[in-house]
Design a protein around this motif. Structure first.
Motif, PDB file in Angstrom:
ATOM      1  N   THR A 235       9.495 -10.336  -9.741  1.00  0.00           N
ATOM      2  CA  THR A 235       8.790  -9.172 -10.269  1.00  0.00           C
ATOM      3  C   THR A 235       9.652  -7.952  -9.988  1.00  0.00           C
ATOM      4  O   THR A 235       9.977  -7.682  -8.832  1.00  0.00           O
ATOM      5  CB  THR A 235       7.413  -8.978  -9.611  1.00  0.00           C
ATOM      6  OG1 THR A 235       6.559 -10.050  -9.956  1.00  0.00           O
ATOM      7  CG2 THR A 235       6.787  -7.661 -10.051  1.00  0.00           C
ATOM      8  N   ARG A 236      10.010  -7.231 -11.060  1.00  0.00           N
ATOM      9  CA  ARG A 236      10.788  -5.999 -10.878  1.00  0.00           C
ATOM     10  C   ARG A 236       9.808  -4.855 -10.686  1.00  0.00           C
ATOM     11  O   ARG A 236       9.070  -4.493 -11.612  1.00  0.00           O
ATOM     12  CB  ARG A 236      11.681  -5.736 -12.085  1.00  0.00           C
ATOM     13  CG  ARG A 236      12.558  -4.483 -11.940  1.00  0.00           C
ATOM     14  CD  ARG A 236      13.518  -4.341 -13.108  1.00  0.00           C
ATOM     15  NE  ARG A 236      14.421  -5.467 -13.205  1.00  0.00           N
ATOM     16  CZ  ARG A 236      15.537  -5.624 -12.494  1.00  0.00           C
ATOM     17  NH1 ARG A 236      15.900  -4.668 -11.641  1.00  0.00           N
ATOM     18  NH2 ARG A 236      16.298  -6.673 -12.667  1.00  0.00           N
TER      19      ARG A 236
ATOM     20  N   GLN B  26       0.836  -1.196   0.000  1.00  0.00           N
ATOM     21  CA  GLN B  26       0.000   0.000   0.000  1.00  0.00           C
ATOM     22  C   GLN B  26       0.875   1.252   0.000  1.00  0.00           C
ATOM     23  O   GLN B  26       2.007   1.227   0.492  1.00  0.00           O
ATOM     24  CB  GLN B  26      -0.884   0.013   1.251  1.00  0.00           C
ATOM     25  CG  GLN B  26      -1.843  -1.146   1.355  1.00  0.00           C
ATOM     26  CD  GLN B  26      -2.629  -1.123   2.651  1.00  0.00           C
ATOM     27  OE1 GLN B  26      -2.093  -0.787   3.699  1.00  0.00           O
ATOM     28  NE2 GLN B  26      -3.894  -1.464   2.579  1.00  0.00           N
ATOM     29  N   ARG B  27       0.339   2.319  -0.549  1.00  0.00           N
ATOM     30  CA  ARG B  27       0.997   3.643  -0.509  1.00  0.00           C
ATOM     31  C   ARG B  27       2.491   3.510  -0.854  1.00  0.00           C
ATOM     32  O   ARG B  27       3.363   3.860  -0.072  1.00  0.00           O
ATOM     33  CB  ARG B  27       0.824   4.273   0.874  1.00  0.00           C
ATOM     34  CG  ARG B  27      -0.619   4.375   1.316  1.00  0.00           C
ATOM     35  CD  ARG B  27      -0.758   5.081   2.663  1.00  0.00           C
ATOM     36  NE  ARG B  27       0.014   4.441   3.725  1.00  0.00           N
ATOM     37  CZ  ARG B  27      -0.364   3.376   4.404  1.00  0.00           C
ATOM     38  NH1 ARG B  27      -1.524   2.791   4.110  1.00  0.00           N
ATOM     39  NH2 ARG B  27       0.390   2.872   5.369  1.00  0.00           N
ATOM     40  N   THR B  28       2.733   2.969  -2.034  1.00  0.00           N
ATOM     41  CA  THR B  28       4.111   2.669  -2.433  1.00  0.00           C
ATOM     42  C   THR B  28       5.015   3.898  -2.339  1.00  0.00           C
ATOM     43  O   THR B  28       4.579   5.044  -2.585  1.00  0.00           O
ATOM     44  CB  THR B  28       4.176   2.107  -3.854  1.00  0.00           C
ATOM     45  OG1 THR B  28       3.454   2.985  -4.735  1.00  0.00           O
ATOM     46  CG2 THR B  28       3.596   0.714  -3.923  1.00  0.00           C
ATOM     47  N   GLU B  29       6.276   3.626  -1.991  1.00  0.00           N
ATOM     48  CA  GLU B  29       7.305   4.660  -1.902  1.00  0.00           C
ATOM     49  C   GLU B  29       8.438   4.297  -2.855  1.00  0.00           C
ATOM     50  O   GLU B  29       8.598   3.125  -3.230  1.00  0.00           O
ATOM     51  CB  GLU B  29       7.825   4.743  -0.465  1.00  0.00           C
ATOM     52  CG  GLU B  29       6.764   5.105   0.545  1.00  0.00           C
ATOM     53  CD  GLU B  29       7.282   5.109   1.977  1.00  0.00           C
ATOM     54  OE1 GLU B  29       8.467   4.768   2.186  1.00  0.00           O
ATOM     55  OE2 GLU B  29       6.496   5.450   2.882  1.00  0.00           O
ATOM     56  N   ARG B  30       9.239   5.291  -3.223  1.00  0.00           N
ATOM     57  CA  ARG B  30      10.329   5.036  -4.170  1.00  0.00           C
ATOM     58  C   ARG B  30      11.294   3.996  -3.619  1.00  0.00           C
ATOM     59  O   ARG B  30      11.877   3.196  -4.345  1.00  0.00           O
ATOM     60  CB  ARG B  30      11.042   6.325  -4.540  1.00  0.00           C
ATOM     61  CG  ARG B  30      10.149   7.248  -5.345  1.00  0.00           C
ATOM     62  CD  ARG B  30      10.903   8.330  -6.069  1.00  0.00           C
ATOM     63  NE  ARG B  30       9.978   9.136  -6.867  1.00  0.00           N
ATOM     64  CZ  ARG B  30       9.312  10.183  -6.417  1.00  0.00           C
ATOM     65  NH1 ARG B  30       9.480  10.595  -5.176  1.00  0.00           N
ATOM     66  NH2 ARG B  30       8.477  10.834  -7.201  1.00  0.00           N
ATOM     67  N   GLY B  31      11.460   3.949  -2.298  1.00  0.00           N
ATOM     68  CA  GLY B  31      12.334   2.971  -1.667  1.00  0.00           C
ATOM     69  C   GLY B  31      11.841   1.539  -1.760  1.00  0.00           C
ATOM     70  O   GLY B  31      12.597   0.616  -1.435  1.00  0.00           O
ATOM     71  N   ASP B  32      10.604   1.349  -2.193  1.00  0.00           N
ATOM     72  CA  ASP B  32      10.076  -0.008  -2.371  1.00  0.00           C
ATOM     73  C   ASP B  32      10.552  -0.614  -3.689  1.00  0.00           C
ATOM     74  O   ASP B  32      10.344  -1.815  -3.927  1.00  0.00           O
ATOM     75  CB  ASP B  32       8.542   0.009  -2.363  1.00  0.00           C
ATOM     76  CG  ASP B  32       7.960   0.517  -1.055  1.00  0.00           C
ATOM     77  OD1 ASP B  32       6.817   1.028  -1.078  1.00  0.00           O
ATOM     78  OD2 ASP B  32       8.640   0.410  -0.020  1.00  0.00           O
ATOM     79  N   SER B  33      11.164   0.186  -4.540  1.00  0.00           N
ATOM     80  CA  SER B  33      11.640  -0.310  -5.825  1.00  0.00           C
ATOM     81  C   SER B  33      12.695  -1.393  -5.601  1.00  0.00           C
ATOM     82  O   SER B  33      13.672  -1.183  -4.880  1.00  0.00           O
ATOM     83  CB  SER B  33      12.237   0.825  -6.657  1.00  0.00           C
ATOM     84  OG  SER B  33      11.262   1.803  -6.959  1.00  0.00           O
TER      85      SER B  33
END
Lengths: 114, 107
Positions: A109-110, A80-87
């Motif tokens: 999954t990239r 949820q509420r993805t952040e750039r650090g989740d990449s």
């Protein structure tokens, strides 16, 4: 199936959006694992299921991450509420029991959060 | 938690050369597995080796559980051996990975 299947293979999403990543394990494998791999690092444990229940979720980084395996086969990792650090690349693995005969990984999954 | 350390972090070889990759772990483990991650990111099982020695073609592995280390030997290396090699130990029912050894084999 013959191997561990993960979909999608690539996912680009905007910061703040919700994403779901799917893992279809090898038929008959009771244990299923989620890992996250950042560039240049080894895979890091997130959560593992024995059957339908989460046996160990100690690796989930925060409450934005959640995973389910309602029928003891396919699993979905939800962010949820993805952040750039989740990449990262999110990897799924399955095994018979608790890995007595080794673990088999999917292609991952990239996830890219922009 | 358990620490898994791999050495060397990087290795460059000329095609045909031999190499040894090492994995040290800080606590007793149930099992140990070696993986090769190819340039497309796929983790390929190489060996499931809680103890003893196994061989598969040009690759072999030895784990000495009492001394908490494992070795992966690659003989007559080929360019297709390039990629990252990971050691992972099993503790508490889950795999704990080292940081990997990045191998580059030059033609």
């Amino acid at each position: 199936g013959a191997g561990v299947s993960q979909t999608p293979s690539n996912k680009v999403t905007e910061k703040g959006k919700y994403v779901e990543l799917r893992c279809d394990p090898i038929s008959g494998h009771t244990a299923l694992y989620w890992y996250r791999q950042s560039l240049g690092q080894g895979p890091e444990f997130l959560i593992y299921f024995q059957g339908t229940g989460a046996a160990d979720d100690s690796g989930l980084p925060n409450d934005r991450f959640f995973a389910v395996r309602p029928e003891g086969s396919v699993s979905t990792l939800k962010i949820q509420r993805t952040e750039r650090g989740d990449s990262a690349v999110y990897l799924c693995a399955s095994s018979v029991g608790q890995g007595s005969y080794g673990y088999t990984f999917g292609s991952g999954t990239r996830l890219t959060v922009v | 938690g358990i620490q898994v350390e791999q050495s060397p972090p990087d290795l460059i070889l000329q095609e045909g050369a031999n190499s040894t990759l090492r994995c040290n772990f800080s606590d007793s483990v149930n099992n140990l597995q070696w993986f090769h991650q190819n340039p497309w990111g796929q983790l390929i099982n190489l060996f499931y080796i809680p103890s003893g020695t196994k061989q598969n073609g040009r690759l072999s592995a030895t784990t000495v559980a009492t001394e908490r280390y494992s070795l992966l030997y690659i003989s007559s290396s080929q360019t297709t051996d390039s990629g990252v090699y990971f050691c992972a130990v099993v503790q508490g029912g889950k795999l704990i990975f080292g940081q990997g050894t990045e191998l580059s084999v030059k033609p």
